[in-house]
Design a protein around this motif. Sequence first.
Motif, mmCIF file in Angstrom:
data_model
loop_
_atom_site.group_PDB
_atom_site.id
_atom_site.type_symbol
_atom_site.label_atom_id
_atom_site.label_comp_id
_atom_site.label_asym_id
_atom_site.label_seq_id
_atom_site.Cartn_x
_atom_site.Cartn_y
_atom_site.Cartn_z
ATOM 1 N N THR A 461 1.177 -1.002 0.030
ATOM 2 C CA THR A 461 0.228 0.363 0.465
ATOM 3 C C THR A 461 0.601 1.189 0.261
ATOM 4 O O THR A 461 0.336 2.109 -0.872
ATOM 5 C CB THR A 461 -1.162 -0.076 1.263
ATOM 6 N N ASP A 462 2.205 0.832 0.759
ATOM 7 C CA ASP A 462 2.908 2.359 0.619
ATOM 8 C C ASP A 462 3.421 2.853 -0.849
ATOM 9 O O ASP A 462 3.358 3.394 -0.876
ATOM 10 C CB ASP A 462 4.192 1.704 1.856
ATOM 11 N N ALA A 463 3.790 1.529 -1.186
ATOM 12 C CA ALA A 463 4.696 1.934 -2.118
ATOM 13 C C ALA A 463 4.348 2.303 -3.343
ATOM 14 O O ALA A 463 4.385 3.248 -3.891
ATOM 15 C CB ALA A 463 5.087 0.120 -2.871
ATOM 16 N N VAL A 464 2.693 1.870 -3.202
ATOM 17 C CA VAL A 464 1.626 2.304 -4.185
ATOM 18 C C VAL A 464 1.253 3.974 -4.264
ATOM 19 O O VAL A 464 1.257 4.938 -4.952
ATOM 20 C CB VAL A 464 -0.143 2.211 -4.731
ATOM 21 N N GLN A 465 1.270 4.273 -3.064
ATOM 22 C CA GLN A 465 1.462 5.620 -2.403
ATOM 23 C C GLN A 465 2.481 6.382 -3.259
ATOM 24 O O GLN A 465 2.565 7.531 -3.994
ATOM 25 C CB GLN A 465 0.819 5.425 -1.587
ATOM 26 N N ILE A 466 3.721 6.238 -2.716
ATOM 27 C CA ILE A 466 5.000 6.586 -3.762
ATOM 28 C C ILE A 466 5.144 6.359 -5.150
ATOM 29 O O ILE A 466 5.154 8.235 -5.151
ATOM 30 C CB ILE A 466 6.024 5.445 -2.538
ATOM 31 N N PHE A 467 4.336 5.797 -5.520
ATOM 32 C CA PHE A 467 4.804 5.417 -6.493
ATOM 33 C C PHE A 467 3.093 6.468 -7.964
ATOM 34 O O PHE A 467 3.571 6.653 -9.054
ATOM 35 C CB PHE A 467 4.579 4.552 -7.270
ATOM 36 N N THR A 473 -0.321 0.921 -12.623
ATOM 37 C CA THR A 473 -0.263 0.936 -14.254
ATOM 38 C C THR A 473 1.321 -0.515 -14.625
ATOM 39 O O THR A 473 1.705 -0.543 -13.909
ATOM 40 C CB THR A 473 0.229 2.232 -14.837
ATOM 41 N N ARG A 474 0.156 -1.800 -15.134
ATOM 42 C CA ARG A 474 0.749 -2.723 -15.760
ATOM 43 C C ARG A 474 2.412 -2.267 -16.089
ATOM 44 O O ARG A 474 3.343 -3.478 -16.572
ATOM 45 C CB ARG A 474 0.229 -3.816 -16.408
ATOM 46 N N THR A 475 2.382 -1.330 -16.634
ATOM 47 C CA THR A 475 3.982 -0.694 -17.639
ATOM 48 C C THR A 475 4.495 0.011 -16.628
ATOM 49 O O THR A 475 3.941 0.923 -16.332
ATOM 50 C CB THR A 475 4.155 -1.345 -18.956
ATOM 51 N N GLY A 476 5.682 0.102 -17.332
ATOM 52 C CA GLY A 476 6.227 1.858 -17.474
ATOM 53 C C GLY A 476 6.895 1.351 -15.936
ATOM 54 O O GLY A 476 7.757 0.629 -14.783
ATOM 55 N N MET A 477 7.478 2.509 -15.099
ATOM 56 C CA MET A 477 8.637 2.436 -13.814
ATOM 57 C C MET A 477 7.563 1.963 -12.561
ATOM 58 O O MET A 477 8.846 1.476 -11.754
ATOM 59 C CB MET A 477 8.259 4.001 -13.761
ATOM 60 N N GLY A 478 6.712 1.533 -12.496
ATOM 61 C CA GLY A 478 5.460 1.334 -11.496
ATOM 62 C C GLY A 478 5.003 -0.574 -11.370
ATOM 63 O O GLY A 478 4.600 -1.126 -10.618
ATOM 64 N N GLU A 479 6.416 -0.954 -12.274
ATOM 65 C CA GLU A 479 5.375 -2.658 -12.874
ATOM 66 C C GLU A 479 5.189 -2.933 -11.906
ATOM 67 O O GLU A 479 4.905 -4.265 -11.684
ATOM 68 C CB GLU A 479 5.969 -2.904 -14.217
#
Length: 519
Positions: A461-467, A473-479
């Motif tokens: 959950t924290d990681a999603v907030q940071i990104f 998004t399934r591709t790119g920086m946050g895949e």
Amino acid sequence: MATKKLEVFTRDEVAKHNKDGDLWIIVDGKVYDVTRFKNLHPGGASVLLDEEIAGQDATEVFYGLHRHEVIAKPQFSRLQIGVIEGEHSVIHSQVAGELSKVPYGEPTWLSEGYHSAYYSENHRRFQKAVRKFVDEVVAPDAQAREEDGKPPSKSVLEAMSKLNIHAMRMGPGKHLKGRELMGGLVKPEEFDYFHELVVTQEFARCGRRGYGDGLMAGSVIGLPPVLNFGSDAIKAKVGLDVLSGEKLICLAISEAFAGSDVAGLKTTAHKTEDGKHWLINGTKKWITNGTFAHYFTVGCKTEDGFTVILVERGDGVDTKPIKTSYSPTAGTAFVTFENVKVPVENTLGPEGGGIFVMLSNFNHERWVMICSSARTQRFIVEECLKWTNQRKAFGKPLHSQAVIRSKLAAMISRVESVQNWLENLTYQMNNMSYKEQAAKLAGPIGLLKMHATRSAQLTATDAVQIFGGRGITRTGMGEFIEHYHRTVTFDSILGGAEDVLGDLGARQAIRGIPKNAKL
């Protein structure tokens, strides 16, 4: 093919190439001619024609939008025409086998300048070899199969078999005798639970949860009952088939009717009149590797209670894929047994003694899942640390925001607590007999699995907030963040729901309170 000669330019020279028909940019000290590419750019030509990009150093902007592997791809690296005079590239692609230099990107024992009482030089050499193998052989296949949903490639299973990695994933034991482990790096009699921890954690670094389970995870939990309770003939045949990677096995216990409640299972096994065969009828659900397994370790209701029976795929056995949060490469299946005839010699353990057969591997199964959970959490922490360092917000790195640093601090604290508790329990496993482990470690392992999986969900959950948007998004920086957030709850269910395991640990602790212990 001849290597293209790269020219040397000054920044002033590059700055002159800033027009629609003559467009260069600088990324990490390298000069790229993007004149022809601009119209193919996913974000449109206007991105590259921006006055702050055209003819300028676009390093910061590029790494705010793309992962490094993008520019390392052949179709983009060929756009490089030169380098900047007096400057050197500082960003490079991952080197197979190398350790991360990012703080907390590696467990303490692998971090420069730190020490550990648990790991020997042999463990370190072993880790280096396993990581190199995973980076070169497993990781590329993990990415491809996670996307197309096909089972792990046969070539990967064969490569693992040559190094006896399938056998090592079963843990220390007699099954390792006479095998050359990791090219002879460790002797079978010296292989311990820290070696197995290394194998599990290095494979988990791929960050592809579905593939991780597809890579014979079913064998890790389905084969031990065969090796520990099967007849000599069955152990020899099935053990050879599975440990060679030629055939796969899965554990088939859970049903739509019952999961942890073994007494509620409805799959039945009745003996034929001559007493020589079992006739099995029923269904199993959420069976990892079930769609492509050749053998099934099946929990059945019998006249004497609960019995575990080995079933080979054949007439009457049908498997259908189940769509779950992660990739079909895991082979999650709904399994149907319809009048499946099985020799009574395939009974694993005593008739009616299935509970003991299953309990015998629970500690190890849950410990393996903790190993994996701890390492994937660390991978996510490293992704977040890198991102907050390169992402700019309000003109400053993202980590300049106190709320972001607070999240990072919590994430780091959680993963370090899981790893350190894990290493302590692993040390106990190395120094306890099986009987001692069963008596003393079921509770602590259950509590740690609960702590690990709850920590993982908080970190996701924290990681999603940071990104931000990239984290969903399934591709790119946050895949990897998106993938982790989508699949992290698997560990909280598989191997025993976290609430059930937490309660197990608490009940065992309560039973151990001395009668004379008073406030």
